[in-house]
Scaffold this motif. Structure first.
Motif, PDB file in Angstrom:
ATOM      1  N   HIS A   1     -22.700 -42.437   8.538  1.00  0.00           N
ATOM      2  CA  HIS A   1     -22.368 -42.573   9.988  1.00  0.00           C
ATOM      3  C   HIS A   1     -23.283 -42.013  10.721  1.00  0.00           C
ATOM      4  O   HIS A   1     -23.982 -42.448  11.635  1.00  0.00           O
ATOM      5  CB  HIS A   1     -20.998 -42.085  10.221  1.00  0.00           C
ATOM      6  CG  HIS A   1     -20.666 -42.209  11.681  1.00  0.00           C
ATOM      7  ND1 HIS A   1     -20.361 -43.463  12.084  1.00  0.00           N
ATOM      8  CD2 HIS A   1     -20.321 -41.231  12.340  1.00  0.00           C
ATOM      9  CE1 HIS A   1     -19.918 -43.275  13.326  1.00  0.00           C
ATOM     10  NE2 HIS A   1     -19.908 -41.723  13.813  1.00  0.00           N
TER      11      HIS A   1
ATOM     12  N   GLU B   1     -26.618 -44.066  10.826  1.00  0.00           N
ATOM     13  CA  GLU B   1     -26.496 -45.284  11.945  1.00  0.00           C
ATOM     14  C   GLU B   1     -26.625 -44.603  13.171  1.00  0.00           C
ATOM     15  O   GLU B   1     -27.262 -45.435  14.032  1.00  0.00           O
ATOM     16  CB  GLU B   1     -24.978 -45.845  11.657  1.00  0.00           C
ATOM     17  CG  GLU B   1     -24.880 -46.723  10.374  1.00  0.00           C
ATOM     18  CD  GLU B   1     -23.480 -47.249  10.242  1.00  0.00           C
ATOM     19  OE1 GLU B   1     -22.337 -46.942  11.348  1.00  0.00           O
ATOM     20  OE2 GLU B   1     -23.047 -47.931   9.180  1.00  0.00           O
TER      21      GLU B   1
ATOM     22  N   HIS C   1     -29.543 -45.780  15.731  1.00  0.00           N
ATOM     23  CA  HIS C   1     -29.233 -46.250  17.129  1.00  0.00           C
ATOM     24  C   HIS C   1     -30.096 -45.360  18.209  1.00  0.00           C
ATOM     25  O   HIS C   1     -30.569 -45.767  19.333  1.00  0.00           O
ATOM     26  CB  HIS C   1     -27.802 -46.220  17.376  1.00  0.00           C
ATOM     27  CG  HIS C   1     -27.226 -46.334  18.757  1.00  0.00           C
ATOM     28  ND1 HIS C   1     -27.349 -47.771  19.170  1.00  0.00           N
ATOM     29  CD2 HIS C   1     -26.729 -45.833  19.739  1.00  0.00           C
ATOM     30  CE1 HIS C   1     -26.962 -47.788  20.387  1.00  0.00           C
ATOM     31  NE2 HIS C   1     -26.510 -46.572  20.841  1.00  0.00           N
TER      32      HIS C   1
END
Length: 175
Positions: free
Chosen positions: A106, A109, A113
């Motif tokens: 997580h 990610e 981003h």
């Protein structure tokens, strides 16, 4: 017979499982460094020195931060010597490490981003600076060539009050 404490068994399960995804820690660290570099380029500095391309200044942690203690690795747990309850503790450690792995994925990610956002910000910032520079260059070029022509004056069709008085100028109707 070697005996293990419950904490050692759980730590062994965590340690054995962490070894299978240790590369995720490296990947996350690299992504965070890349995001920090792009943030620095987008918001702090237009361009680093040529010999420092891709490098952001290193700022060490303050002395009170700590980190001088080394973590002692847990003893290797021998699976063939564990009882059923010991195996249950080991599995509990494995599950805790897998939750940690999910959290790492997580965070990776999120870091990807962040990099995308930094690249967008950097592109937008550089584009804005370039557009503004080109506009000023065009204005300067027009001024140096004296190509600037004021808009032609048109006669007015309403009465105009003279400043400081109560008198009005009569309207001009295409004289």
């Amino acid at each position: 017979m070697t005996t293990f404490t419950p904490a050692e068994i759980m730590a062994g399960g965590i340690q054995d499982t962490r070894e299978s995804f240790a590369n995720l820690y490296v990947e996350l660290h690299e992504l965070r460094q890349e995001a920090a570099y792009y943030y620095h380029r987008a918001f702090v500095d237009d361009g680093p020195e040529p010999q420092q391309e891709g490098v952001v200044d290193f700022h060490p942690a303050p002395p009170e931060f700590g980190g001088k203690d080394l973590e002692r690795p847990a003893r290797r747990v021998r699976m063939d010597r564990l009882t059923q309850k010991g195996l249950a503790l080991y599995v509990h450690g494995v599950r805790a490490a897998l939750r940690e792995r999910d959290e790492l994925l997580h965070q990776i990610e999120d870091a990807e981003h962040d990099i995308e956002r930094m690249l967008i910000a950097m592109d937008g910032t550089i584009t804005h600076i370039l557009d503004r520079h080109l506009h000023y260059m065009t204005v300067l070029e027009h001024r140096t060539k004296n190509e600037y022509q004021p808009a032609p004056l048109a006669p007015w069709d309403v009465p105009i009050r003279q400043p400081g008085t109560g008198e009005y100028l009569r309207p001009l109707q295409g004289e």
